[in-house]
Every structure is written in structure tokens, then in C-alpha cells.
Scaffold this active site. Structure first.
Site, mmCIF file in Angstrom:
data_model
loop_
_atom_site.group_PDB
_atom_site.id
_atom_site.type_symbol
_atom_site.label_atom_id
_atom_site.label_comp_id
_atom_site.label_asym_id
_atom_site.label_seq_id
_atom_site.Cartn_x
_atom_site.Cartn_y
_atom_site.Cartn_z
ATOM 1 N N LYS A 1 -15.828 -7.545 -12.453
ATOM 2 C CA LYS A 1 -15.587 -7.751 -11.017
ATOM 3 C C LYS A 1 -16.899 -7.979 -10.267
ATOM 4 O O LYS A 1 -16.931 -8.741 -9.297
ATOM 5 C CB LYS A 1 -14.885 -6.518 -10.449
ATOM 6 C CG LYS A 1 -14.926 -6.449 -8.943
ATOM 7 C CD LYS A 1 -14.657 -5.045 -8.439
ATOM 8 C CE LYS A 1 -15.160 -4.870 -7.018
ATOM 9 N NZ LYS A 1 -16.524 -4.341 -6.908
ATOM 10 N N ASN A 2 -17.977 -7.336 -10.698
ATOM 11 C CA ASN A 2 -19.220 -7.475 -9.955
ATOM 12 C C ASN A 2 -20.077 -8.640 -10.421
ATOM 13 O O ASN A 2 -21.231 -8.783 -10.015
ATOM 14 C CB ASN A 2 -19.996 -6.154 -9.972
ATOM 15 C CG ASN A 2 -19.315 -5.119 -9.083
ATOM 16 O OD1 ASN A 2 -18.387 -5.455 -8.336
ATOM 17 N ND2 ASN A 2 -19.745 -3.869 -9.156
ATOM 18 N N ARG B 1 -17.404 -7.898 0.642
ATOM 19 C CA ARG B 1 -18.830 -8.077 0.944
ATOM 20 C C ARG B 1 -19.371 -9.394 0.366
ATOM 21 O O ARG B 1 -20.498 -9.783 0.652
ATOM 22 C CB ARG B 1 -19.638 -6.914 0.352
ATOM 23 C CG ARG B 1 -19.305 -5.589 0.982
ATOM 24 C CD ARG B 1 -20.191 -4.495 0.475
ATOM 25 N NE ARG B 1 -21.596 -4.679 0.803
ATOM 26 C CZ ARG B 1 -22.088 -4.537 2.022
ATOM 27 N NH1 ARG B 1 -21.310 -4.200 3.021
ATOM 28 N NH2 ARG B 1 -23.382 -4.714 2.240
ATOM 29 N N CYS C 1 -15.848 -1.512 0.172
ATOM 30 C CA CYS C 1 -15.485 -0.090 0.165
ATOM 31 C C CYS C 1 -16.316 0.697 1.171
ATOM 32 O O CYS C 1 -17.518 0.473 1.303
ATOM 33 C CB CYS C 1 -15.698 0.467 -1.250
ATOM 34 S SG CYS C 1 -14.482 -0.177 -2.403
ATOM 35 N N ASP D 1 -20.822 3.505 -9.753
ATOM 36 C CA ASP D 1 -19.389 3.195 -9.874
ATOM 37 C C ASP D 1 -18.721 3.959 -11.032
ATOM 38 O O ASP D 1 -17.499 3.980 -11.130
ATOM 39 C CB ASP D 1 -19.190 1.689 -10.061
ATOM 40 C CG ASP D 1 -19.948 0.913 -9.013
ATOM 41 O OD1 ASP D 1 -19.644 1.068 -7.830
ATOM 42 O OD2 ASP D 1 -20.886 0.183 -9.381
ATOM 43 N N VAL E 1 -27.085 6.542 -4.657
ATOM 44 C CA VAL E 1 -26.946 5.132 -4.267
ATOM 45 C C VAL E 1 -26.167 4.990 -2.958
ATOM 46 O O VAL E 1 -26.569 4.240 -2.058
ATOM 47 C CB VAL E 1 -26.288 4.306 -5.390
ATOM 48 C CG1 VAL E 1 -26.161 2.836 -4.980
ATOM 49 C CG2 VAL E 1 -27.092 4.428 -6.677
HETATM 50 N N1 EPU Z 1 -28.702 -1.494 1.138
HETATM 51 C C1 EPU Z 1 -29.386 -1.539 2.334
HETATM 52 N N2 EPU Z 1 -29.584 -2.758 2.929
HETATM 53 C C2 EPU Z 1 -29.116 -3.917 2.374
HETATM 54 C C3 EPU Z 1 -28.424 -3.861 1.150
HETATM 55 C C4 EPU Z 1 -28.229 -2.633 0.553
HETATM 56 O O1 EPU Z 1 -29.819 -0.500 2.868
HETATM 57 O O2 EPU Z 1 -29.334 -4.992 2.971
HETATM 58 C C5 EPU Z 1 -28.458 -0.184 0.495
HETATM 59 C C6 EPU Z 1 -26.957 0.170 0.501
HETATM 60 O O3 EPU Z 1 -26.566 0.750 1.720
HETATM 61 C C7 EPU Z 1 -26.852 1.123 -0.671
HETATM 62 C C8 EPU Z 1 -27.903 0.582 -1.646
HETATM 63 O O4 EPU Z 1 -28.776 -0.255 -0.879
HETATM 64 O O5 EPU Z 1 -27.225 2.419 -0.287
HETATM 65 C C9 EPU Z 1 -27.336 -0.196 -2.806
HETATM 66 O O6 EPU Z 1 -26.560 -1.270 -2.339
HETATM 67 P P1 EPU Z 1 -26.416 -2.624 -3.173
HETATM 68 O O7 EPU Z 1 -26.897 -3.746 -2.329
HETATM 69 O O8 EPU Z 1 -27.055 -2.420 -4.503
HETATM 70 O O9 EPU Z 1 -24.866 -2.717 -3.361
HETATM 71 P P2 EPU Z 1 -23.921 -3.979 -3.180
HETATM 72 O O10 EPU Z 1 -24.556 -5.195 -3.700
HETATM 73 O O11 EPU Z 1 -23.359 -3.978 -1.817
HETATM 74 C C10 EPU Z 1 -22.840 -3.856 -5.566
HETATM 75 C C11 EPU Z 1 -21.459 -3.654 -6.104
HETATM 76 C C12 EPU Z 1 -21.044 -2.206 -5.918
HETATM 77 C C13 EPU Z 1 -22.043 -1.316 -6.641
HETATM 78 C C14 EPU Z 1 -23.466 -1.588 -6.127
HETATM 79 C C15 EPU Z 1 -24.517 -0.799 -6.865
HETATM 80 C C16 EPU Z 1 -20.408 -5.773 -5.814
HETATM 81 C C17 EPU Z 1 -19.401 -6.600 -5.115
HETATM 82 N N3 EPU Z 1 -20.535 -4.520 -5.420
HETATM 83 O O12 EPU Z 1 -22.751 -3.563 -4.172
HETATM 84 O O13 EPU Z 1 -19.765 -2.073 -6.538
HETATM 85 O O14 EPU Z 1 -21.723 0.025 -6.409
HETATM 86 O O15 EPU Z 1 -23.760 -2.997 -6.240
HETATM 87 O O16 EPU Z 1 -24.516 -1.118 -8.207
HETATM 88 O O17 EPU Z 1 -21.067 -6.226 -6.737
HETATM 89 C C18 EPU Z 1 -17.686 -1.114 -6.934
HETATM 90 O O18 EPU Z 1 -17.591 -1.919 -7.865
HETATM 91 O O19 EPU Z 1 -16.858 -0.191 -6.728
HETATM 92 C C19 EPU Z 1 -18.820 -1.243 -6.021
HETATM 93 C C20 EPU Z 1 -18.907 -0.597 -4.860
#
Ligand code: EPU
Length: 469
Positions: free
Chosen positions: A45-46, A119, A143, A337, A359
Site C-alpha cells: 500500500k505504501n 495524503r 490517518c 505501522d 514517529v
Molecule cells: N513530518 C513533518 N513534516 C512533513 C512531513 C512529515 O513534520 O512535512 C513528520 C510527521 O508528522 C511524522 C514524521 O514526520 O511525525 C514521519 O512522517 P512521514 O512523512 O515519514 O510519513 P508519511 O509519508 O506521511 C508514510 C506512510 C505511513 C507510515 C509513514 C512512516 C504512506 C501513504 N504512508 O506516511 O503509513 O506510517 O510513512 O513510515 O506511505 C500506514 O500505512 O498506516 C501509514 C500511516
């Protein structure tokens, strides 16, 4: 150019649709039966939605294989179609053909209709700026497990030369000239921001140096997709990635890496219910950290890496599970996750377990439902049992102490987010009595055909109304 016969993409897709249209949004689960049998984990999914976005960068069609039937795929399909990408199923239902040759600026209302769903739209910025010189991104969903700001994304896009304007309906971006390679150091190794930089840098002029990048297996698979398209990307030591921009990219043919998060979820279901589940497609290389923890807790696993039947069998070998201390982290640490499904299994472990979530600041909130089922979980603001993290001084309940084993009993549960949702299914399956879990359409965001899989594993459940025995 791919010439596979194509049919119109059936929308909405099987499992996600049944949830959205026919099925009530709740499930009644009668616990106490060990889950036993075999399920298949398809593409991650990611990764899959991001690989779909990457297809926008190509000058010819792309073929993506092992695409799961989940609602995130349907959302991205809608967004890409709004921009003129033709999305079709190929020879099998898990193959998508994405043709970006007629990309155009989308109607704002059509894009706005996708506000709050996911997102992923933020990742369309770079590709749309390259293709159209402008982009409109609706308000994001995803989420609710923390604030989830997008400041790193926007700072990176500005560094490439994009002009970003925040308006009430979303983000409006334009590129006064071709985007230029740049030097970016992420304040935190964010997955999405790393993907943003990759998807933007590949067609930018010159070299981009990205420091403090995330290196999750899904990111490495996205890099593999981009390399197939003609990109030049070097992953160096210490979270440094160099991208040399090129003038043109072609379509790709790619099989998505298997979903290590889904595989781990089924592994935790086996552990919590005293069961035995073979997850076809599960891949040891991307799950090593999880497998170590699974073994330390007292779970057993066996890897089959034969070409036709690859997968991992997870089972509860009998006897008490063992408590442990762990903290979530960016890869190669213990993936956030994985945390929620594992916590359910830890309610059955002997002694005190400590979980430090580093995280997402609010990802332990889901434990209140486990407490209502009889689990003993205490949340703390302090960074317990590990290294101090970003949340230590900020008043977030981001550490948990779980005392077990607890006899779980049935309860009425409301799903707050995707992984918590699957965790509630596991908890209900491990509990005595019949639980009702509301909001199950959230689970379709990331788990393909989860009800069919539960059925195959011998779970006792039914949707919607029921006669209580
Ligand atoms: N963050 C910031 N600013 C930003 C971006 C992120 O402060 O501009 C912070 C976030 O608030 C968080 C941390 O950085 O505290 C990590 O966020 P990240 O950007 O790594 O997460 P994401 O890309 O939004 C993806 C996955 C998530 C997974 C995370 C970490 C997708 C669609 N989502 O989210 O998946 O938990 O990476 O590996 O790829 C899930 O599958 O249930 C899920 C939430």
C-alpha cells in the site's frame, strides 16, 4: 510501450466496493478461535499509489503489477484520471496500465472532490509542475495519528523553484521556469518528503542532493521504478541520495514489492489468537526487524523462499509469550505501522512490555479501546525505555506500558485509523464473546479483501445486523 490487452478498470473495486455500497460499515466478531490457514500479501500500500503517481512522469504508458484492491488505489486512480491519465486493468485484476500521454490540467472541482481522502495527492506536485507548469492539490486526508504537517514537502518544492500558495481550497503551485536541482536536508527522515524530492528531482535541471532521506523498502522500490523510467539516482551512505535530472522519462513495467505491513499484521493475528498463518508473498528481507521482535516475543516463523511459493509462515508455538521493550523508528528500525498490531499481541505476553512510539505523537491513542476490553495499558508522556525522541518534552502520550497477560473480553469498538482498525479485528478475534467493530471501511484503505482472508483463516464474523446467541 506496453501492448497487453486492456479493459476498463472496474470501479469501484471488489472488496472496497462491497464495504462502500452493500455492506454495513461494521462487523461482529466472535473471538476465541485460533486463525489458521493461508493468505496472500499483494503489492505494498505504501508503494503502489506512489508508483502510480510516478507514471505521470513518463512519456509512454506504464504497467504496474501486484496492485492490491484497496481504496487508496481507487483514490489515486480518480486523481490521475482527473488529470487525463487513462488507467485500465491489464491481463489480470492486479495489473494496472497507466497511460499519461494525454495529461492536462484538471478541473479544480474534480480535484477538490478528492479533498480529505488521502495524503497521496501531495506527491502529485512535482510531476504536475513538470507536466503542466502548475498544480492544484486539495486538502489532504490520511490517518489521524498525529499532526502530520507538510512543511518539509513545501520547503523542498520551493527549493526546486516552485511557487507555493496556500488558499482556502488547498495548495496552488506553479513553476515560473523549469525546476532546478538543489540541496535539501530534511529535518527528519520523512517518507513522504523523500518521495516528494525523488519525484520532483528526476526531471529537474541538474543535480539534487538529498540529506537525511528516509530509506524504507517502499522508497527503494520507488527508486527502482524511477530507474526503470530512465532516472539516475544514487543511494549513498548516511541517508544521502543524489539525483541527476534527465530531460525525459519513459513508462515502466514493475511488480510492486509485497506489503510487509500487511504481512506483519497477519503475523500478529496468528500470535494473539494462538494461530498459524502462512502469508504468501511475505518477504524476509524487508521484514528483518519485525521478525527479530516476533521471535523475541515468543512467536515462531519459517521462511519459504522458493520462487513459486515464497512466503513466511507465522505461528504461536505454545507456552507464554514474552514481554519486551521496543521503540518505533524510521527504517531500519521497528516500523511504526507494525506497532499497533503488535501491541495487541503484547497484551497476551507475560510481564511488563514497554513501547515507545517515536514517529507519530498520537499513535498510541488506540489503546483506550484495548483497555475497554480488559487489557492493562498505561500511557506516559515521557520517552520510556529508549532514546529520548522529538515528543519527549511536548506533552504527548507516546509511551505505553502493557502488563500481561490479560483476558480480553468483547466490546463495542470504533476504528480511529487504518492500523488501529486491523488491530481491533485482532483484539476481537482474541477476546471472549462477540465484539462489534464500527468503521471497517477504513480497513479497506490498506488491506485487500480482509474479510475473505479472515474467512479463509476460520474467523467467526458477520457484517451488520446479527442475532446475538
Ligand atoms: N513530518 C513533518 N513534516 C512533513 C512531513 C512529515 O513534520 O512535512 C513528520 C510527521 O508528522 C511524522 C514524521 O514526520 O511525525 C514521519 O512522517 P512521514 O512523512 O515519514 O510519513 P508519511 O509519508 O506521511 C508514510 C506512510 C505511513 C507510515 C509513514 C512512516 C504512506 C501513504 N504512508 O506516511 O503509513 O506510517 O510513512 O513510515 O506511505 C500506514 O500505512 O498506516 C501509514 C500511516
Amino acid at each position: 510501450m506496453n501492448s497487453a490487452p486492456a479493459t476498463a478498470l472496474p470501479r469501484p473495486t471488489a472488496a472496497a466496493d462491497r464495504a462502500a455500497t452493500i455492506r454495513p460499515d461494521r462487523i461482529h466478531i466472535t473471538g476465541g478461535t485460533p486463525l489458521t490457514g493461508e493468505v496472500t500479501a499483494r503489492g505494498a500500500k505504501n508503494l503502489v499509489p506512489k508508483a502510480m503517481v510516478a507514471a505521470l512522469l513518463g512519456s509512454s504508458p506504464s504497467t504496474l503489477r501486484s496492485v492490491p484492491q484497496i481504496s487508496d488505489v481507487r483514490i489515486v486512480t480518480g486523481l490521475l484520471e482527473a488529470h487525463g491519465v487513462t488507467v485500465r486493468t491489464g491481463e489480470s485484476r492486479d495489473e494496472l496500465i497507466l497511460d499519461p500521454t494525454s495529461v492536462e490540467s484538471a478541473d479544480h472541482a474534480e480535484i477538490a472532490a478528492h479533498a480529505g481522502e488521502s495524503r497521496i495527492p501531495i506527491l502529485l506536485c512535482g510531476p504536475l509542475l513538470h507536466r503542466n507548469g502548475r498544480a492544484f492539490i486539495p486538502d489532504l486526508g490520511g490517518c489521524r495519528i498525529g499532526d502530520r504537517p507538510i512543511n518539509f514537502h513545501l520547503d523542498a518544492l520551493r527549493a526546486f523553484g516552485a511557487v507555493v500558495e496556500k488558499r482556502s481550497d488547498g495548495l496552488h503551485l506553479h513553476a515560473p521556469q523549469r525546476l532546478r536541482g538543489t540541496k535539501i536536508t530534511l529535518p527528519y527522515p520523512s517518507v513522504g518528503s523523500t518521495e516528494q524530492v525523488l519525484l520532483t528531482a528526476v526531471l529537474a535541471e541538474g543535480v539534487t542532493e538529498l540529506r537525511n532521506a528516509a530509506t524504507e523498502p517502499e522508497i527503494m522500490d520507488l527508486i527502482a521504478v524511477l530507474q526503470k523510467m530512465g532516472a539516475i539516482i544514487s543511494v549513498l551512505d548516511n541517508r544521502v541520495i543524489h539525483i541527476t535530472g534527465v530531460d525525459r522519462l519513459e513508462g515502466y513495467t514493475h511488480r510492486a514489492l509485497p506489503d510487509r505491513l500487511e504481512a506483519a499484521s497477519w503475523a500478529c493475528a496468528a500470535l494473539a489468537t494462538g494461530g498459524d498463518i502462512l502469508v504468501r508473498g511475505a518477504h524476509q528481507g524487508s521484514m528483518m526487524t519485525f521478525l527479530n521482535v516476533f521471535r523475541r516475543v515468543g512467536g515462531a516463523f519459517e521462511v519459504d523462499d522458493s520462487p513459486l511459493n515464497a512466503g513466511i509462515r507465522f505461528w504461536h508455538p505454545g507456552g507464554p509469550l514474552k514481554a519486551l521493550a521496543l521503540e518505533t523508528d524510521v527504517h531500519p528500525g521497528f516500523q511504526t505501522d507494525w506497532q499497533q498490531p503488535l501491541v495487541v499481541a503484547l497484551t497476551q505476553a507475560q510481564g511488563l512490555s514497554i513501547v515507545h512510539e517515536t514517529v507519530y505523537e498520537k499513535r498510541l491513542g488506540f489503546t483506550s479501546a484495548l483497555i475497554s476490553m480488559g487489557a492493562q495499558v498505561q500511557l506516559y508522556r515521557e520517552c520510556l525505555g529508549g532514546t529520548p525522541c522529538r515528543f519527549g518534552q511536548r506533552n504527548f502520550m507516546h509511551s505505553a506500558v502493557i502488563s500481561g497477560p490479560s483476558k480480553l473480553h468483547a466490546a463495542e469498538l470504533e476504528i480511529p485509523d487504518l492500523r488501529a482498525g486491523f488491530s481491533y479485528l485482532i483484539a476481537a478475534l482474541a477476546a471472549q464473546g462477540t465484539s462489534t467493530v464500527h468503521g471497517i471501511s477504513l480497513i479497506n484503505r490498506g488491506y485487500e479483501d480482509f474479510d475473505e482472508k479472515l474467512n479463509a483463516l476460520g474467523a467467526r464474523f458477520e457484517f451488520g445486523e446479527m442475532t446475538v446467541q
